[in-house]
Design a protein around this motif. Sequence first.
Motif, PDB file in Angstrom:
ATOM      1  N   GLU A 180       0.825  -1.210   0.000  1.00 46.68           N
ATOM      2  CA  GLU A 180       0.000   0.000   0.000  1.00 46.68           C
ATOM      3  C   GLU A 180       0.854   1.253   0.000  1.00 46.68           C
ATOM      4  OE1 GLU A 180      -3.226   0.158  -0.568  1.00 46.68           O
ATOM      5  OE2 GLU A 180      -3.008  -2.014  -0.853  1.00 46.68           O
ATOM      6  N   LYS A 181       1.953   1.220   0.770  1.00 50.95           N
ATOM      7  CA  LYS A 181       2.834   2.395   0.809  1.00 50.95           C
ATOM      8  C   LYS A 181       3.588   2.555  -0.501  1.00 50.95           C
ATOM      9  CE  LYS A 181       3.263   2.623   5.808  1.00 50.95           C
ATOM     10  NZ  LYS A 181       4.155   2.664   6.979  1.00 50.95           N
ATOM     11  N   LEU A 182       3.978   1.428  -1.101  1.00 51.60           N
ATOM     12  CA  LEU A 182       4.629   1.514  -2.405  1.00 51.60           C
ATOM     13  C   LEU A 182       3.677   2.073  -3.454  1.00 51.60           C
ATOM     14  CD1 LEU A 182       6.579  -1.891  -2.530  1.00 51.60           C
ATOM     15  CD2 LEU A 182       7.589   0.388  -2.395  1.00 51.60           C
ATOM     16  N   LYS A 183       2.429   1.665  -3.398  1.00 51.40           N
ATOM     17  CA  LYS A 183       1.447   2.161  -4.362  1.00 51.40           C
ATOM     18  C   LYS A 183       1.220   3.661  -4.189  1.00 51.40           C
ATOM     19  CE  LYS A 183      -2.258  -0.376  -5.048  1.00 51.40           C
ATOM     20  NZ  LYS A 183      -3.413  -1.268  -4.770  1.00 51.40           N
ATOM     21  N   ALA A 184       1.228   4.111  -2.935  1.00 52.93           N
ATOM     22  CA  ALA A 184       1.069   5.550  -2.694  1.00 52.93           C
ATOM     23  C   ALA A 184       2.301   6.325  -3.135  1.00 52.93           C
ATOM     24  CB  ALA A 184       0.796   5.786  -1.212  1.00 52.93           C
ATOM     25  N   TRP A 185       3.456   5.713  -2.923  1.00 54.00           N
ATOM     26  CA  TRP A 185       4.733   6.359  -3.267  1.00 54.00           C
ATOM     27  C   TRP A 185       4.948   6.411  -4.773  1.00 54.00           C
ATOM     28  CZ3 TRP A 185       9.946   3.575  -1.829  1.00 54.00           C
ATOM     29  CH2 TRP A 185      11.028   4.321  -2.325  1.00 54.00           C
ATOM     30  N   GLN A 186       4.654   5.289  -5.480  1.00 56.38           N
ATOM     31  CA  GLN A 186       4.871   5.144  -6.910  1.00 56.38           C
ATOM     32  C   GLN A 186       6.317   5.446  -7.314  1.00 56.38           C
ATOM     33  OE1 GLN A 186       2.693   4.224  -9.635  1.00 56.38           O
ATOM     34  NE2 GLN A 186       1.562   3.373  -7.890  1.00 56.38           N
ATOM     35  N   PRO A 187       7.296   4.655  -6.823  1.00 52.60           N
ATOM     36  CA  PRO A 187       8.676   4.847  -7.276  1.00 52.60           C
ATOM     37  C   PRO A 187       8.768   4.664  -8.785  1.00 52.60           C
ATOM     38  CG  PRO A 187       8.422   2.741  -6.154  1.00 52.60           C
ATOM     39  CD  PRO A 187       7.162   3.497  -5.918  1.00 52.60           C
TER      40      PRO A 187
END
Length: 842
Positions: A180-187
């Motif tokens: 979920e945090k990766l999806k919010a971050w979108q590296p």
Amino acid sequence: MMDRGIQRELIKALLQLNEMLRGIDFSDGVQRQTVVEILEAVNKRCKMDFTAPKAAAYAESLSGLAQIIGQTDWLNLQAEEKHECRNLCQEIIQIVIGKLRQESEIKKDIVFLPYKASMWDSLESVWRAASEDREHCNTYVIPIPYADRNEDGTVAAWHCEADMFPDDVPVLDWHEYTLEKLKAWQPDAIFIHNPYDDHNAVTSVDGQYYSSKLKTATAHLYYIPYYSTSGGMSENQKSCPAYENVEAIFVQAECLRGFFDESVRDKVQPLGSPKFDKVIHLCQNPPEPPAGWREKMKGRKVYFYNTSLQGMLADVDAFVQKMMYVFKTFEGRQDACILWRPHPLMMATLKSIRSEAVAKYEAARDYFITHDIGIYDDTPMIETAIAWSDVYIGDSGTSVTSLFGVAGKPIFVLDNQIHELPGPDDWLGKAFNGVQSMDEDWIITWNNCLFHSPNHDHHYEFYCRLAEDQDGAYYQYVHPVDDKLYICPAGIPEVLVIRNKKIIKRIKLREDESRHGLFARSVMLQNKIFMIPLRYSAIVCLDVSDDSVTYIEGTKDIVSILLGDFWFVGGSCVWQDKLVVSAASSAKQFIITPETLAVETIDLAPDRISGFSGLIPEDDKIWLLPIQGQEIWCWDPRKGNVKKYVGFPDGFTCEHPGMHFECDLMPLGSVAFANDTVYITPNWGNKFLKLDRASGKISEWKNDFKPSPQAANGYLYTWAIGWFFWQGWDQITTRLPKFMYAPTRTLYQVDWQREQWEKVPVSFDDDSKERMAIGFDRMSKWFLYGCIENAFNSLKDLLDGNIHGKAFDKERQLKAYESIAVNNDGTAGEKIYAYTRKQLGI
């Protein structure tokens, strides 16, 4: 590091705030308080999510602005002063927005998600190249959790190896970087080295990090294999779940593209392997070995012993016996130090899918440790062990051989079936490596040499070399045609034409999937040679009158099938001037007319789900031996009827020769006819059989042969008990057969009437035997350079410096490995990062 999604939220909030400032009445305390609260909220988020010093300065600017707006007595300001203050507030906010946007647009975030510390080398040089580009890139290494699996697929134990990475690699806590945090971050990009998602029986990364999930968290998902190869690739790597979800698959060379499923080949980018980068750099500058190791290495040549998963899974009993043989060979030697490095997933794999062998493996491991045989290496990084080692010994089907290959260190491939020193006649295992030809005058040996018996007496002389490569099972059948020989392939898509001991023509077949084991056999009928496929996509017909080639399509995955780890192929024979080929997965029979190549399909039993491994013609009938089950069929194609013989003797069963489990597969091998009796040899079955034609009864055939493919030793290893053979198909019922007993490579002439089995002497002159002692050389397109353990060169020979054949040549090895590794000068990681930069628009 700020979450990319939060970064965008803050920019949006500040833009909205700037709009509010255009019409704010600073005399209105409520409006001013609303602005202050927004500024304080943004400030708090900045402090929470920014870590860079200049990012903290943005937060301080916002904090100062909030204080000005909240504390100044705006009632005493004139309109012009209020306008200036409004402009000042907007300017400060615009500066912060600009800085946020600048960071967002110039600095790209690249995330690496390794799970095994020992596999970090597959990503490391890309990470180093990216991390050194500080002007354009932020890099983040996040070791993710993975689970060992039980045999039923459930979780046995969870692991996270974040504390096992090199000290100079800053790792982050995966708890802070959930999906979920990766999806919010979108590296901007994510690199992975696990292609399996949920399709791995041994281990699995946490499900939130499956490629199908990760592709929603970034615009660019990349996969780099955790392995390297010596030019080939395992069948199970052809199509993995991650391939569909990633944007690019980085491989070590262009030659590997054909191993991937056609649907993903356009994603393959042959830019080299970071694993090679690591080993090249470390071998040039090896670190100091651990203190406890230095004493064992001092004054000794260090042999890196590699035990692979593939070697273990092929035959776990032989594998463990091999371990003990290796340990005892090194035990007590003062000139050699063994550095044993088990595969990091060895125990997990054994517990998951070979649990019955765990105790045996542990006993061998404990013997090595308690007897202080050598160095037991369970450190996470393989490259340091390679840098400290002088020679590789171990399995061939492993990426470690390629690492030693590019490092220029000798590779000695062990045979896990060999557990003792060779005897005087054990070299016959390499001379008679399989059923090379139905013509007894010609033999193709293991090293791609053709031998001839000019007096038809099984005394063989060297005739010519078929390929410069010394191994690989390239060719298997010889068909004499007038003054020429047609040499048909097993593992290479070409037919050789030979005259007067010279190759005068190479007939290239169309390229197929680049794997060995393309053809199972070939059959000569009239002026045509038919090649029966194993992994090839069609039956191939070669017309020797003009050397034209025709492909009979529609038989792929029918004539041969892959069940588990073993390929099964249907039988074939010549009957009434036609070729008959059986399906492997059904009772379908394909009858091919050679003049027209027309194919007639007859299904003898539409409900049957397995085919026939042997077809043996007798007059107007064909005997069929099943791939699975206990029955023998006799088919009359003209009348269209089938007579089935059942009722095998009590206790008849089959054993898989590699896995050693009881089964009902490949029960029978070959057939011979003697008056009213049909004699049948077993294949994986445990009894010789005979069938009485009059009564139809099947009984045990007592003879002097052991009904098992278990050879006297590993030098004579075989998967078959033996076979009858004749000069040609037309003589099967008119001439007494010969019988090759495979476990001893002994040939017999059979006389049914006198019930005699007379040994037929088989011999090679000394020069011919010398040619089979190869030493170090290019072996095949799958093993580019090295030496293979066999009756000509034992492990003891290697340790004693007594190699028969060619000596090791480092320059030849390095040159050979250039073909399977581009950028093998240690720059693969730089090239992969350069590709990534271009894709990211840097």
